[in-house]
Motif scaffolding. Structure first.
Motif, PDB file in Angstrom:
ATOM      1  N   GLN A 326       0.828  -1.208   0.000  1.00 19.98           N
ATOM      2  CA  GLN A 326       0.000   0.000   0.000  1.00 19.98           C
ATOM      3  C   GLN A 326       0.865   1.263   0.000  1.00 19.98           C
ATOM      4  OE1 GLN A 326      -2.307  -1.186   3.513  1.00 19.98           O
ATOM      5  NE2 GLN A 326      -4.178  -1.160   2.269  1.00 19.98           N
ATOM      6  N   MET A 327       1.907   1.287   0.832  1.00 12.71           N
ATOM      7  CA  MET A 327       2.777   2.451   0.895  1.00 12.71           C
ATOM      8  C   MET A 327       3.605   2.600  -0.384  1.00 12.71           C
ATOM      9  SD  MET A 327       2.274   4.225   3.617  1.00 12.71           S
ATOM     10  CE  MET A 327       3.728   5.284   3.546  1.00 12.71           C
ATOM     11  N   GLU A 328       4.064   1.494  -0.940  1.00 15.42           N
ATOM     12  CA  GLU A 328       4.819   1.569  -2.195  1.00 15.42           C
ATOM     13  C   GLU A 328       3.951   2.147  -3.302  1.00 15.42           C
ATOM     14  OE1 GLU A 328       7.896   1.101  -2.916  1.00 15.42           O
ATOM     15  OE2 GLU A 328       8.737   0.031  -1.203  1.00 15.42           O
ATOM     16  N   GLY A 329       2.680   1.763  -3.320  1.00 15.39           N
ATOM     17  CA  GLY A 329       1.770   2.333  -4.312  1.00 15.39           C
ATOM     18  C   GLY A 329       1.597   3.834  -4.127  1.00 15.39           C
ATOM     19  N   ALA A 330       1.489   4.261  -2.865  1.00 13.61           N
ATOM     20  CA  ALA A 330       1.327   5.686  -2.592  1.00 13.61           C
ATOM     21  C   ALA A 330       2.571   6.480  -2.983  1.00 13.61           C
ATOM     22  CB  ALA A 330       1.013   5.891  -1.113  1.00 13.61           C
ATOM     23  N   MET A 331       3.739   5.838  -2.928  1.00 14.56           N
ATOM     24  CA  MET A 331       4.995   6.531  -3.251  1.00 14.56           C
ATOM     25  C   MET A 331       5.349   6.465  -4.734  1.00 14.56           C
ATOM     26  SD  MET A 331       7.566   5.600  -0.073  1.00 14.56           S
ATOM     27  CE  MET A 331       7.378   3.817  -0.177  1.00 14.56           C
ATOM     28  N   SER A 332       4.541   5.791  -5.530  1.00 18.29           N
ATOM     29  CA  SER A 332       4.917   5.545  -6.918  1.00 18.29           C
ATOM     30  C   SER A 332       5.002   6.813  -7.753  1.00 18.29           C
ATOM     31  CB  SER A 332       3.936   4.550  -7.547  1.00 18.29           C
ATOM     32  OG  SER A 332       2.619   5.079  -7.538  1.00 18.29           O
ATOM     33  N   LYS A 333       4.186   7.822  -7.437  1.00 14.37           N
ATOM     34  CA  LYS A 333       4.214   9.053  -8.230  1.00 14.37           C
ATOM     35  C   LYS A 333       5.466   9.878  -7.968  1.00 14.37           C
ATOM     36  CE  LYS A 333      -0.815   9.487  -8.548  1.00 14.37           C
ATOM     37  NZ  LYS A 333      -2.009  10.335  -8.242  1.00 14.37           N
ATOM     38  N   ARG A 334       5.948   9.863  -6.762  1.00 18.86           N
ATOM     39  CA  ARG A 334       7.175  10.609  -6.427  1.00 18.86           C
ATOM     40  C   ARG A 334       7.912   9.806  -5.371  1.00 18.86           C
ATOM     41  NH1 ARG A 334      11.486  12.123  -5.148  1.00 18.86           N
ATOM     42  NH2 ARG A 334      12.268  14.268  -5.000  1.00 18.86           N
ATOM     43  N   ARG A 335       8.662   8.810  -5.834  1.00 14.87           N
ATOM     44  CA  ARG A 335       9.356   7.924  -4.912  1.00 14.87           C
ATOM     45  C   ARG A 335      10.584   8.638  -4.355  1.00 14.87           C
ATOM     46  NH1 ARG A 335       9.557   2.529  -3.716  1.00 14.87           N
ATOM     47  NH2 ARG A 335      11.588   1.666  -3.107  1.00 14.87           N
ATOM     48  N   PRO A 336      10.765   8.652  -3.013  1.00 18.91           N
ATOM     49  CA  PRO A 336      11.980   9.244  -2.437  1.00 18.91           C
ATOM     50  C   PRO A 336      13.232   8.552  -2.964  1.00 18.91           C
ATOM     51  CG  PRO A 336      10.323   8.870  -0.741  1.00 18.91           C
ATOM     52  CD  PRO A 336       9.831   8.185  -1.977  1.00 18.91           C
ATOM     53  N   ALA A 337      14.344   9.266  -2.888  1.00 15.31           N
ATOM     54  CA  ALA A 337      15.607   8.736  -3.414  1.00 15.31           C
ATOM     55  C   ALA A 337      16.025   7.451  -2.713  1.00 15.31           C
ATOM     56  CB  ALA A 337      16.698   9.793  -3.283  1.00 15.31           C
ATOM     57  N   GLU A 338      15.719   7.343  -1.438  1.00 11.80           N
ATOM     58  CA  GLU A 338      16.076   6.133  -0.693  1.00 11.80           C
ATOM     59  C   GLU A 338      14.866   5.687   0.122  1.00 11.80           C
ATOM     60  OE1 GLU A 338      19.034   4.670   2.945  1.00 11.80           O
ATOM     61  OE2 GLU A 338      19.515   6.490   1.829  1.00 11.80           O
ATOM     62  N   VAL A 339      14.524   4.425  -0.026  1.00 18.19           N
ATOM     63  CA  VAL A 339      13.417   3.824   0.725  1.00 18.19           C
ATOM     64  C   VAL A 339      13.939   2.545   1.370  1.00 18.19           C
ATOM     65  CG1 VAL A 339      11.119   2.806   0.620  1.00 18.19           C
ATOM     66  CG2 VAL A 339      11.691   4.762  -0.863  1.00 18.19           C
ATOM     67  N   ARG A 340      13.793   2.451   2.689  1.00 20.97           N
ATOM     68  CA  ARG A 340      14.302   1.264   3.391  1.00 20.97           C
ATOM     69  C   ARG A 340      13.207   0.711   4.310  1.00 20.97           C
ATOM     70  NH1 ARG A 340      19.982   1.104   6.559  1.00 20.97           N
ATOM     71  NH2 ARG A 340      20.638   1.443   4.405  1.00 20.97           N
ATOM     72  N   TRP A 341      12.942  -0.577   4.151  1.00 16.16           N
ATOM     73  CA  TRP A 341      11.994  -1.280   5.004  1.00 16.16           C
ATOM     74  C   TRP A 341      12.750  -2.254   5.907  1.00 16.16           C
ATOM     75  CZ3 TRP A 341       6.799  -0.289   5.040  1.00 16.16           C
ATOM     76  CH2 TRP A 341       6.264   0.402   3.957  1.00 16.16           C
ATOM     77  N   THR A 342      12.370  -2.329   7.177  1.00 17.64           N
ATOM     78  CA  THR A 342      12.970  -3.272   8.115  1.00 17.64           C
ATOM     79  C   THR A 342      11.876  -3.868   8.992  1.00 17.64           C
ATOM     80  OG1 THR A 342      14.962  -1.898   8.225  1.00 17.64           O
ATOM     81  CG2 THR A 342      14.737  -3.617   9.869  1.00 17.64           C
ATOM     82  N   LEU A 343      11.785  -5.183   8.986  1.00 13.26           N
ATOM     83  CA  LEU A 343      10.814  -5.864   9.844  1.00 13.26           C
ATOM     84  C   LEU A 343      11.552  -6.482  11.017  1.00 13.26           C
ATOM     85  CD1 LEU A 343       7.995  -6.966  10.487  1.00 13.26           C
ATOM     86  CD2 LEU A 343       8.504  -8.919   8.977  1.00 13.26           C
ATOM     87  N   SER A 344      11.217  -6.053  12.221  1.00  8.00           N
ATOM     88  CA  SER A 344      11.830  -6.573  13.448  1.00  8.00           C
ATOM     89  C   SER A 344      10.837  -7.513  14.119  1.00  8.00           C
ATOM     90  CB  SER A 344      12.210  -5.426  14.393  1.00  8.00           C
ATOM     91  OG  SER A 344      13.132  -4.562  13.773  1.00  8.00           O
ATOM     92  N   ARG A 345      11.179  -8.793  14.117  1.00  8.32           N
ATOM     93  CA  ARG A 345      10.271  -9.796  14.675  1.00  8.32           C
ATOM     94  C   ARG A 345      10.433  -9.855  16.194  1.00  8.32           C
ATOM     95  NH1 ARG A 345       7.516 -13.222  11.240  1.00  8.32           N
ATOM     96  NH2 ARG A 345       6.390 -13.602  13.187  1.00  8.32           N
ATOM     97  N   THR A 346       9.909  -8.844  16.843  1.00 11.55           N
ATOM     98  CA  THR A 346       9.933  -8.790  18.301  1.00 11.55           C
ATOM     99  C   THR A 346       8.751  -9.521  18.925  1.00 11.55           C
ATOM    100  OG1 THR A 346       8.817  -6.639  18.131  1.00 11.55           O
ATOM    101  CG2 THR A 346      11.206  -6.612  18.385  1.00 11.55           C
ATOM    102  N   ASP A 347       7.892 -10.123  18.083  1.00 12.61           N
ATOM    103  CA  ASP A 347       6.686 -10.777  18.567  1.00 12.61           C
ATOM    104  C   ASP A 347       6.974 -12.181  19.088  1.00 12.61           C
ATOM    105  OD1 ASP A 347       7.236 -11.030  15.661  1.00 12.61           O
ATOM    106  OD2 ASP A 347       5.684 -12.582  15.771  1.00 12.61           O
ATOM    107  N   HIS A 348       6.148 -12.599  20.039  1.00 12.28           N
ATOM    108  CA  HIS A 348       6.197 -13.961  20.590  1.00 12.28           C
ATOM    109  C   HIS A 348       4.827 -14.611  20.384  1.00 12.28           C
ATOM    110  CE1 HIS A 348      10.015 -13.149  22.700  1.00 12.28           C
ATOM    111  NE2 HIS A 348       9.501 -11.961  22.968  1.00 12.28           N
ATOM    112  N   SER A 349       4.812 -15.889  20.123  1.00 11.54           N
ATOM    113  CA  SER A 349       3.528 -16.576  19.957  1.00 11.54           C
ATOM    114  C   SER A 349       2.857 -16.785  21.309  1.00 11.54           C
ATOM    115  CB  SER A 349       3.737 -17.931  19.259  1.00 11.54           C
ATOM    116  OG  SER A 349       4.540 -18.775  20.048  1.00 11.54           O
ATOM    117  N   ASP A 350       1.553 -16.750  21.287  1.00 14.29           N
ATOM    118  CA  ASP A 350       0.753 -16.997  22.491  1.00 14.29           C
ATOM    119  C   ASP A 350       1.197 -16.102  23.645  1.00 14.29           C
ATOM    120  OD1 ASP A 350      -1.251 -18.194  23.969  1.00 14.29           O
ATOM    121  OD2 ASP A 350       0.020 -19.849  24.643  1.00 14.29           O
ATOM    122  N   ALA A 351       1.425 -14.808  23.343  1.00 10.96           N
ATOM    123  CA  ALA A 351       1.957 -13.873  24.331  1.00 10.96           C
ATOM    124  C   ALA A 351       0.863 -13.422  25.297  1.00 10.96           C
ATOM    125  CB  ALA A 351       2.562 -12.657  23.639  1.00 10.96           C
TER     126      ALA A 351
END
Length: 582
Positions: A326-351
């Motif tokens: 969704q965000m990549e689609g929103a940025m398609s008209k004027r994409r910033p020079a640098e785009v970085r995605w990071t997913l931090s799996r800080t989640d625990h199951s059955d928390a």
């Protein structure tokens, strides 16, 4: 027989701009001192001060130091303690004037001097966007100010260790080519520079000491440059071979530690206990410094924005993919020079706690154009609030973005930098560059040919490693079970110092923790250039990872922009460790 002269007691009361405000008073009242230093400058600080100066040419210095003197300047003068600080930043003359005005208002007799010449912003065209350009001066200007009768010496950008080498050279009358003595003072200065990091702050084995409020360190400097690192009695923290080793490895690289006063041989330093909370540092050898001075440039690199999406519960990967699309689609008209995605799996199951069931998806964008990272990004993120993954929320309302800085280090011929000491009477004294020899600039694996060469000088930088530990049963365990670490930043590079706590652990570490093994343990470093520097006398390895931090701390290129915790990440990684060590 004439007794040896007493050591010069030099304390530290600040490791960065924002350190403990009461530390100046604590150090002045905690025990005897001859000199009290304060380090307020860092790469990021120079950019901050540069932006302050751009708004008001009378600013550009660390105002905290002036506020600290409101109730401590008189105390320092009563006790005969000289104050030496780099809080002058980009405007040491203005801070010196402000201290004189404070002393006059308080009725205190105080002679103030300052050091200037490091500011090279107008010396040449450094290129677009440069905010500051400062050479790292040595301690000779400080020495001249103290010999000229100063009670307070204010500097701009000097090396952190210069705050110690300057007073020590003034006190003991060292010549500019007393390499060994100067090198010993450089090592002491490097240990003191970060304040409580030498007394247990940020220490890998912190659970072994009471570190709720560590005291600030001091060094007892002897005429030959050797020292004892300690702290005032009845203060918190601890001074041990371990805490001193950790700080000695911080933000260094190879065995040769070049500076404007001297090149200190870190591979010659020896650390031994000298009583409770006392560590003796001796045997340090020095060589001539390079003919150039490091010059730090800070510039505005562009604008940056960040949005952190919180993903909770099930289908974390699918939720991340949806909002990213969704965000990549929103940025398609004027994409910033640098785009970085990071997913931090800080989640625990059955928390049992919602926060423990959540992961963090971080979007960071950069561009020269503020509009490209502003409303276009923040608005797009907000508009997804009712139209994206279940449980959509973010850690903070998206903003309009902010400028970010870039740090670059270049070399400047030392004889072109107008290093000047402005004495308490207003007279100006030009400080010549330190004497140099070509040998100090030769390849790192060549022996020194400096005038101080002696048969007892440590050998060329091809350190011999101890024999490997004998094979035996192993157990999977974290590296931190047998080794400490400390890491930090040097521009866009990071250093990771790792040391063993016993001789057997060193025998294992020296042959196990290779560059290839480091790449395996820290996958982020795999594509980068890594150099390993063994330091056998410290039972340590120092790794320099080039480019890990992008364009430096001000650019905030990664989650931990100053690499402060990379060493602890490494210690948490598991290896097959000999059971005899565990």
């Amino acid at each position: 027989m004439t007794p040896p002269p007493p050591p010069l007691r030099i304390g530290n009361a600040s490791g960065f701009y924002g350190d403990r405000f009461d530390a100046v008073r604590e150090m002045l009242t905690g025990g005897p001192l001859d000199v009290l230093t304060g380090d307020y400058l860092a790469e990021l600080t120079m950019l901050i001060l540069g932006r302050d100066r751009a708004k008001d040419p009378a600013r550009g210095y660390a105002t905290t130091f002036l506020r600290q003197l409101e109730d401590t300047l008189g105390l320092a003068m009563e006790r005969g303690v000289r104050l030496v600080t780099n809080a002058g930043g980009l405007n040491p003359a203005a801070l010196a004037d402000a201290i004189r005005a404070l002393a006059e208002r308080l009725g205190i007799d105080c002679r103030v001097a300052h050091v200037e010449g490091d500011d090279l912003l107008g010396a040449r065209d450094w290129g677009p966007g440069v905010v500051t350009a400062n050479a790292y001066l040595g301690g000779a200007g400080i020495t001249a100010c103290l010999r000229g009768g100063a009670d307070v010496v204010v500097t701009g950008r000097v090396t952190d260790a210069a705050l110690v080498t300057g007073p020590a050279a003034a006190h003991f009358g060292w010549a500019a080519d007393d390499w060994d003595a100067l090198a010993g003072a450089v090592v002491a200065g490097h240990i003191l520079e970060c304040g409580t990091q030498a007394t247990g702050g940020n220490y890998s084995f912190f659970t072994e000491h009471d570190l709720r409020r560590p005291g600030f360190p001091l060094a007892e400097i002897h005429p030959d440059g050797s020292s004892v690192i300690t702290k005032h009695p009845h203060t918190g923290g601890a001074v041990t071979v371990g805490t001193v080793t950790a700080q000695l490895l911080y933000e260094t690289a190879g065995a040769r530690y070049p500076g404007p006063d001297v090149t200190a041989r870190l591979d010659s330093a020896r650390l031994i206990p000298d009583g409770p909370d006392r560590v003796r540092v001796h045997g340090v050898r020095g060589e001539a410094p390079p003919r150039t001075l490091k010059t730090g440039l800070t510039r505005l690199g562009g604008h940056r924005n960040e949005v952190v999406f919180v993903l909770t519960g099930l289908d974390i990967e699918a939720k991340a993919a949806l909002v990213r699309d969704q965000m990549e689609g929103a940025m398609s008209k004027r994409r910033p020079a640098e785009v970085r995605w990071t997913l931090s799996r800080t989640d625990h199951s059955d928390a049992a706690v919602q926060e423990e069931a959540s992961a963090l998806l971080r979007l960071v964008v950069r561009d020269r154009d503020a509009a490209a990272v502003g409303r276009a990004i923040s608005g797009a993120a907000v508009e997804l609030a009712l139209a994206s993954y279940p449980g959509f929320h973010v850690t903070a309302p998206p903003g309009k973005g902010s400028p970010y800085g870039v740090f670059e280090a270049v070399d400047t011929p030392a004889d072109t930098v107008p290093h000047t000491a402005v004495l308490p009477d207003g007279s100006r004294l030009t400080i010549p560059p330190a004497p140099t020899t070509p040998a100090a600039e030769g390849p790192a694996d060549e022996p020194s040919l400096t005038p101080s060469l002696r048969p007892s000088l440590p050998p060329p930088l091809t350190p011999s490693l101890p024999p490997p530990l004998s094979p035996g049963p192993t157990r999977r365990a974290p590296l931190g079970a047998i080794a400490g670490a400390r890491s930090g930043d040097k521009g866009g590079s990071a250093n990771i110092g790792v040391w063993a706590r016993s001789e057997d652990a060193w025998r294992w570490l020296a042959h196990t923790l290779t560059v290839d093994r480091l790449r395996e343990l820290l996958p982020e470093t795999a594509p980068l250039k890594i150099t390993r520097h063994p330091l056998p006398r410290l039972r340590a390895l120092n790794f320099v990872v080039e480019g890990l931090l992008g364009e430096g701390v001000a650019a905030q290129a990664r989650f931990d922009p100053q690499a402060k915790a990379v060493g602890e990440w490494l210690r948490s990684r598991h290896l097959d460790i000999p059971e005899v060590l565990l």
